[in-house]
Scaffold this motif. Structure first.
Motif, PDB file in Angstrom:
ATOM      1  N   GLY A  20      38.442  61.394  78.692  1.00 43.21           N
ATOM      2  CA  GLY A  20      38.087  61.270  80.111  1.00 43.21           C
ATOM      3  C   GLY A  20      37.106  62.362  80.491  1.00 43.21           C
ATOM      4  N   SER A  38      34.077  62.238  81.124  1.00 47.16           N
ATOM      5  CA  SER A  38      33.058  61.865  82.103  1.00 47.16           C
ATOM      6  C   SER A  38      33.576  61.995  83.538  1.00 47.16           C
ATOM      7  CB  SER A  38      32.630  60.418  81.859  1.00 47.16           C
ATOM      8  OG  SER A  38      33.783  59.585  81.818  1.00 47.16           O
ATOM      9  N   GLY A  39      34.863  62.210  83.728  1.00 41.35           N
ATOM     10  CA  GLY A  39      35.441  62.310  85.070  1.00 41.35           C
ATOM     11  C   GLY A  39      35.264  63.711  85.644  1.00 41.35           C
ATOM     12  N   PHE A  40      35.707  63.860  86.884  1.00 37.99           N
ATOM     13  CA  PHE A  40      35.546  65.143  87.587  1.00 37.99           C
ATOM     14  C   PHE A  40      36.290  66.265  86.860  1.00 37.99           C
ATOM     15  CE2 PHE A  40      37.192  67.604  91.468  1.00 37.99           C
ATOM     16  CZ  PHE A  40      36.125  68.481  91.440  1.00 37.99           C
ATOM     17  N   THR A  41      37.583  66.066  86.611  1.00 38.36           N
ATOM     18  CA  THR A  41      38.377  67.094  85.921  1.00 38.36           C
ATOM     19  C   THR A  41      37.899  67.246  84.484  1.00 38.36           C
ATOM     20  OG1 THR A  41      40.226  66.352  87.281  1.00 38.36           O
ATOM     21  CG2 THR A  41      40.745  67.852  85.490  1.00 38.36           C
ATOM     22  N   ARG A  84      35.386  56.044  77.357  1.00 37.47           N
ATOM     23  CA  ARG A  84      35.063  54.625  77.133  1.00 37.47           C
ATOM     24  C   ARG A  84      33.597  54.294  77.389  1.00 37.47           C
ATOM     25  NH1 ARG A  84      37.829  52.005  82.591  1.00 37.47           N
ATOM     26  NH2 ARG A  84      36.952  53.546  84.027  1.00 37.47           N
ATOM     27  N   ARG A 131      27.995  57.562  80.504  1.00 38.19           N
ATOM     28  CA  ARG A 131      28.600  58.594  81.352  1.00 38.19           C
ATOM     29  C   ARG A 131      28.978  59.839  80.526  1.00 38.19           C
ATOM     30  NH1 ARG A 131      30.584  57.781  86.365  1.00 38.19           N
ATOM     31  NH2 ARG A 131      32.639  58.662  86.033  1.00 38.19           N
ATOM     32  N   THR A 162      46.425  66.778  82.207  1.00 33.64           N
ATOM     33  CA  THR A 162      46.336  67.359  83.554  1.00 33.64           C
ATOM     34  C   THR A 162      47.076  66.515  84.583  1.00 33.64           C
ATOM     35  OG1 THR A 162      44.269  66.166  84.039  1.00 33.64           O
ATOM     36  CG2 THR A 162      44.070  68.358  83.035  1.00 33.64           C
ATOM     37  N   ASP A 217      47.295  72.674  87.710  1.00 31.99           N
ATOM     38  CA  ASP A 217      47.558  73.773  88.648  1.00 31.99           C
ATOM     39  C   ASP A 217      48.925  73.668  89.311  1.00 31.99           C
ATOM     40  OD1 ASP A 217      46.675  71.483  90.037  1.00 31.99           O
ATOM     41  OD2 ASP A 217      46.137  72.694  91.768  1.00 31.99           O
ATOM     42  N   ASP A 218      49.552  72.490  89.306  1.00 29.10           N
ATOM     43  CA  ASP A 218      50.898  72.366  89.882  1.00 29.10           C
ATOM     44  C   ASP A 218      51.983  72.441  88.796  1.00 29.10           C
ATOM     45  OD1 ASP A 218      50.069  69.948  88.814  1.00 29.10           O
ATOM     46  OD2 ASP A 218      50.612  68.716  90.534  1.00 29.10           O
ATOM     47  N   SER A 276      39.908  64.843  94.876  1.00 30.66           N
ATOM     48  CA  SER A 276      38.947  63.885  94.329  1.00 30.66           C
ATOM     49  C   SER A 276      39.478  62.457  94.533  1.00 30.66           C
ATOM     50  CB  SER A 276      38.762  64.135  92.832  1.00 30.66           C
ATOM     51  OG  SER A 276      39.947  63.770  92.128  1.00 30.66           O
ATOM     52  N   THR A 289      45.631  58.391  92.097  1.00 33.80           N
ATOM     53  CA  THR A 289      46.865  58.695  91.374  1.00 33.80           C
ATOM     54  C   THR A 289      48.012  58.968  92.335  1.00 33.80           C
ATOM     55  OG1 THR A 289      45.553  59.603  89.573  1.00 33.80           O
ATOM     56  CG2 THR A 289      47.866  60.254  89.651  1.00 33.80           C
TER      57      THR A 289
HETATM   58  N1  LIG Z   1      48.156  67.751  88.661  1.00 31.97           N
HETATM   59  C1  LIG Z   1      47.052  68.246  89.120  1.00 31.97           C
HETATM   60  O1  LIG Z   1      47.089  69.227  89.795  1.00 31.97           O
HETATM   61  C2  LIG Z   1      45.745  67.586  88.753  1.00 31.97           C
HETATM   62  C3  LIG Z   1      44.564  68.321  88.822  1.00 31.97           C
HETATM   63  C4  LIG Z   1      43.371  67.690  88.457  1.00 31.97           C
HETATM   64  C5  LIG Z   1      43.380  66.360  88.065  1.00 31.97           C
HETATM   65  N2  LIG Z   1      44.551  65.678  88.029  1.00 31.97           N
HETATM   66  C6  LIG Z   1      44.595  64.266  87.609  1.00 31.97           C
HETATM   67  O2  LIG Z   1      43.602  64.024  86.632  1.00 31.97           O
HETATM   68  C7  LIG Z   1      43.180  62.676  86.721  1.00 31.97           C
HETATM   69  C8  LIG Z   1      41.672  62.613  86.786  1.00 31.97           C
HETATM   70  O3  LIG Z   1      41.211  63.036  88.038  1.00 31.97           O
HETATM   71  P1  LIG Z   1      39.667  63.061  88.325  1.00 31.97           P
HETATM   72  O4  LIG Z   1      39.450  63.533  89.707  1.00 31.97           O
HETATM   73  O5  LIG Z   1      38.986  63.780  87.216  1.00 31.97           O
HETATM   74  O6  LIG Z   1      39.331  61.480  88.240  1.00 31.97           O
HETATM   75  P2  LIG Z   1      37.978  60.752  87.862  1.00 31.97           P
HETATM   76  O7  LIG Z   1      36.798  61.578  88.246  1.00 31.97           O
HETATM   77  O8  LIG Z   1      38.105  59.386  88.430  1.00 31.97           O
HETATM   78  O9  LIG Z   1      38.002  60.660  86.261  1.00 31.97           O
HETATM   79  C9  LIG Z   1      38.823  59.768  85.589  1.00 31.97           C
HETATM   80  C10 LIG Z   1      38.469  59.770  84.113  1.00 31.97           C
HETATM   81  O10 LIG Z   1      39.356  58.876  83.458  1.00 31.97           O
HETATM   82  C11 LIG Z   1      38.582  57.895  82.758  1.00 31.97           C
HETATM   83  N3  LIG Z   1      39.270  56.616  82.799  1.00 31.97           N
HETATM   84  C12 LIG Z   1      39.806  56.006  83.878  1.00 31.97           C
HETATM   85  N4  LIG Z   1      40.329  54.834  83.527  1.00 31.97           N
HETATM   86  C13 LIG Z   1      40.115  54.705  82.194  1.00 31.97           C
HETATM   87  C14 LIG Z   1      40.422  53.686  81.256  1.00 31.97           C
HETATM   88  N5  LIG Z   1      41.055  52.570  81.606  1.00 31.97           N
HETATM   89  N6  LIG Z   1      40.058  53.879  79.968  1.00 31.97           N
HETATM   90  C15 LIG Z   1      39.416  54.992  79.587  1.00 31.97           C
HETATM   91  N7  LIG Z   1      39.081  55.998  80.450  1.00 31.97           N
HETATM   92  C16 LIG Z   1      39.437  55.826  81.735  1.00 31.97           C
HETATM   93  C17 LIG Z   1      37.268  57.806  83.511  1.00 31.97           C
HETATM   94  O11 LIG Z   1      36.277  57.258  82.646  1.00 31.97           O
HETATM   95  P3  LIG Z   1      34.905  56.610  83.218  1.00 31.97           P
HETATM   96  O12 LIG Z   1      33.999  57.756  83.542  1.00 31.97           O
HETATM   97  O13 LIG Z   1      34.419  55.801  82.073  1.00 31.97           O
HETATM   98  O14 LIG Z   1      35.280  55.808  84.432  1.00 31.97           O
HETATM   99  C18 LIG Z   1      37.038  59.275  83.853  1.00 31.97           C
HETATM  100  O15 LIG Z   1      36.506  59.947  82.747  1.00 31.97           O
HETATM  101  C19 LIG Z   1      43.880  62.082  87.965  1.00 31.97           C
HETATM  102  O16 LIG Z   1      45.009  61.357  87.522  1.00 31.97           O
HETATM  103  C20 LIG Z   1      44.298  63.304  88.748  1.00 31.97           C
HETATM  104  O17 LIG Z   1      45.439  63.078  89.551  1.00 31.97           O
HETATM  105  C21 LIG Z   1      45.732  66.270  88.366  1.00 31.97           C
END
Ligand SMILES: NC(=O)c1ccc[n+]([C@@H]2O[C@H](COP(=O)([O-])OP(=O)(O)OC[C@H]3O[C@@H](n4cnc5c(N)ncnc54)[C@H](OP(=O)(O)O)[C@@H]3O)[C@@H](O)[C@H]2O)c1
Length: 346
Positions: free
Chosen positions: A7, A9-12, A32, A36, A98, A129-130, A163, A169
Motif C-alpha cells: 500500500g 501508494s497511499g497516504f500512510t 496493485r 501510482r 498500521t 500512533d494509537d 485522511s 476505515t
Molecule cells: N491506527 C492509526 O492510527 C492509523 C494511522 C494511519 C493510518 N491508518 C490506517 O491505514 C490505512 C491507510 O490509510 P491511508 O490514509 O494511507 O489510506 P489511502 O491513502 O487510501 O491508502 C490506501 C492504500 O491501500 C491500497 N489499497 C486499498 N485497497 C486495496 C486493495 N483492494 N488491494 C490492494 N491495495 C489496496 C491503496 O492502493 P491504491 O493506491 O492502488 O488505491 C493505497 O495504497 C487506513 O486503514 C487507516 O485507517 C491507521
C-alpha cells in the motif's frame, strides 16, 4: 536493510516509504497499481517498485521474498489485511501494520500465532500512533497495580486532520461496535463505562464514549486484568458517527500538511486495583500520520535486526507491541520525535 511497504501508494504508505529512506534503509514499494507506485517512488526519491495485487498470493509472497520485513499500510485491514499477513508468513518475513481496527487485530493475534511461530517470524498488527504507544503505556501503567481489576485505555486526541482512508476505515469500525475484555473473554462492550476522564493539561474532565480501540485486543495478552475496555473523546466519536459513505468520499485523500503537522495524539491508560489504588499513564506526540510511519518502520527494523524483547521472551508468533518490544525502550526511542510520556501512582 530492505523494508517492503504494502500500500506504498497511499497516504500512510508514502510516509512509511519516506521514513524508510530517512532511516538509511531501502524501501520496496508493493501494491496493485504500478503507475501510482512509480509516482510514489519518484516523489520519495528512491525505492524498488513491485506490482502484486491481493488476488495473487504467490506474487505477493514473491514480492516480499528478499525483504527483511513488511510494513502493511493498505486499509481497511478488515477487508485487505489478512491476505498480506499470510503472504508475509509464507515468505518468512516479519510483519507489522498500521491498523487501528480492534476486531481485525484480535483475529490476527488469535488466528496467526501458531503459523507465525512455526515460520519463525513476528506478526505485529496495530503498530500505529494509537495501538503502538497505547499498548506500551498500558503495560507500564499496569505494572504499578496488583491485581489489575480494571484497565481503561483512552484515545483522547481532538478531532481533525484525518485522511479519506482513515475515515473510510473508521466508518466500518464504528459500525462493528466496541468489545470489552472480561474474565478471559472478549464480549460486546457494556454500557457502564465512565462518562468522562481527566486528561493531562485539561482543567476539567473530558466527556468520553466507548469505542473499539486496539488496546482491548492487545493489552490482555500481556497484562492479567479482570476487565479491559476503551473509550475515545466523545466529540471524536460523534465525528465518526457522522461518517456516511457520501461524507467519507467527500473528505480529501490527504489532510493538508499544516493541519496534519499541528494535530496531536494522546493515549491514556488507567489501571485500578478495585480497592482504591489507581495508576495513570499517558503518552502524547505530534503529527499522527508521520509518527505512525516512524513507529511502524522502527518496529519493522527492530524485528528484522533481532532487537525485539530480550532473549527468553517470545520473538516469533502473532505479538502485541508490548510483547514484541521493550515498552520503555520503544517509547524512549520516540522522544526525539517530540513524544512525551509519564506514569504516576498509585
Ligand atoms: N491506527 C492509526 O492510527 C492509523 C494511522 C494511519 C493510518 N491508518 C490506517 O491505514 C490505512 C491507510 O490509510 P491511508 O490514509 O494511507 O489510506 P489511502 O491513502 O487510501 O491508502 C490506501 C492504500 O491501500 C491500497 N489499497 C486499498 N485497497 C486495496 C486493495 N483492494 N488491494 C490492494 N491495495 C489496496 C491503496 O492502493 P491504491 O493506491 O492502488 O488505491 C493505497 O495504497 C487506513 O486503514 C487507516 O485507517 C491507521
Amino acid at each position: 536493510m530492505r523494508i517492503a511497504v504494502y500500500g506504498a501508494s497511499g497516504f500512510t504508505g508514502r510516509l512509511a516509504v519516506a521514513e524508510v529512506l530517512r532511516r538509511g534503509m531501502t524501501p520496496v514499494l508493493v501494491g496493485r497499481n504500478e503507475e501510482r507506485l512509480r509516482k510514489a517512488a519518484a516523489e520519495a526519491g528512491g525505492g524498488d517498485v513491485r506490482v502484486a495485487g491481493l488476488d495473487d498470493p504467490v506474487a505477493l509472497a514473491g514480492a516480499f521474498g528478499d525483504c527483511d520485513a513488511v510494513v502493511n499500510c493498505a486499509g481497511p485491514f478488515t477487508s485487505w489485511g489478512e491476505t498480506v499477513v499470510r503472504a508475509a508468513i509464507a515468505a518468512g518475513r516479519h510483519y507489522v501494520d498500521t491498523t487501528g481496527e480492534q476486531r481485525y487485530i484480535n483475529r490476527i493475534l488469535a488466528a496467526y500465532d501458531a503459523d507465525a511461530e512455526r515460520a519463525g517470524v513476528a506478526v505485529v498488527p496495530g503498530l500505529a500512533d494509537d495501538g503502538g504507544p497505547g499498548d506500551l503505556i498500558a503495560h507500564l501503567t499496569a505494572e504499578r497495580v496488583s491485581p489489575v481489576e480494571e484497565l481503561l485505555i483512552a484515545d483522547m486526541r481532538r478531532p481533525g486532520a484525518a485522511s479519506r482512508g482513515t475515515a473510510r476505515t473508521m466508518a466500518e469500525v464504528f459500525a462493528e461496535g466496541p468489545l470489552d475484555y472480561v474474565d478471559g473473554a472478549w464480549v460486546p462492550a457494556g454500557d457502564d463505562a465512565p462518562a468522562s476522564l481527566a486528561v493531562p493539561g485539561a482543567d476539567e474532565e473530558v466527556p468520553v464514549t466507548p469505542f473499539p480501540l486496539p488496546g482491548v485486543a492487545t493489552v490482555p495478552r500481556h497484562v492479567t486484568a479482570h476487565r479491559v475496555r476503551s473509550v475515545v473523546a466523545a466529540e471524536v466519536a460523534a465525528a465518526f458517527l457522522a461518517l456516511t459513505p457520501d461524507v467519507v468520499e467527500s473528505i480529501p485523500e490527504t489532510p493538508d500538511e499544516d493541519s496534519r503537522r499541528a494535530a496531536q495524539w494522546l493515549m491514556v491508560a488507567q489501571a485500578e486495583d478495585g480497592r482504591g489504588g489507581r495508576a495513570r499513564g499517558w503518552v502524547t506526540g505530534p503529527d499522527p500520520y508521520r509518527l505512525t510511519a516512524v513507529i511502524a518502520v522502527e518496529g519493522a527494523r527492530r524485528l528484522a535486526a533481532g532487537e525485539g524483547r530480550a532473549s527468553g521472551e517470545r520473538r516469533a508468533g502473532a505479538l502485541t507491541p508490548a510483547q514484541a518490544f521493550d515498552p520503555a525502550d520503544f517509547l524512549g526511542f520516540l522522544t526525539p520525535h517530540d513524544v512525551t510520556w509519564q506514569v504516576t501512582g498509585p
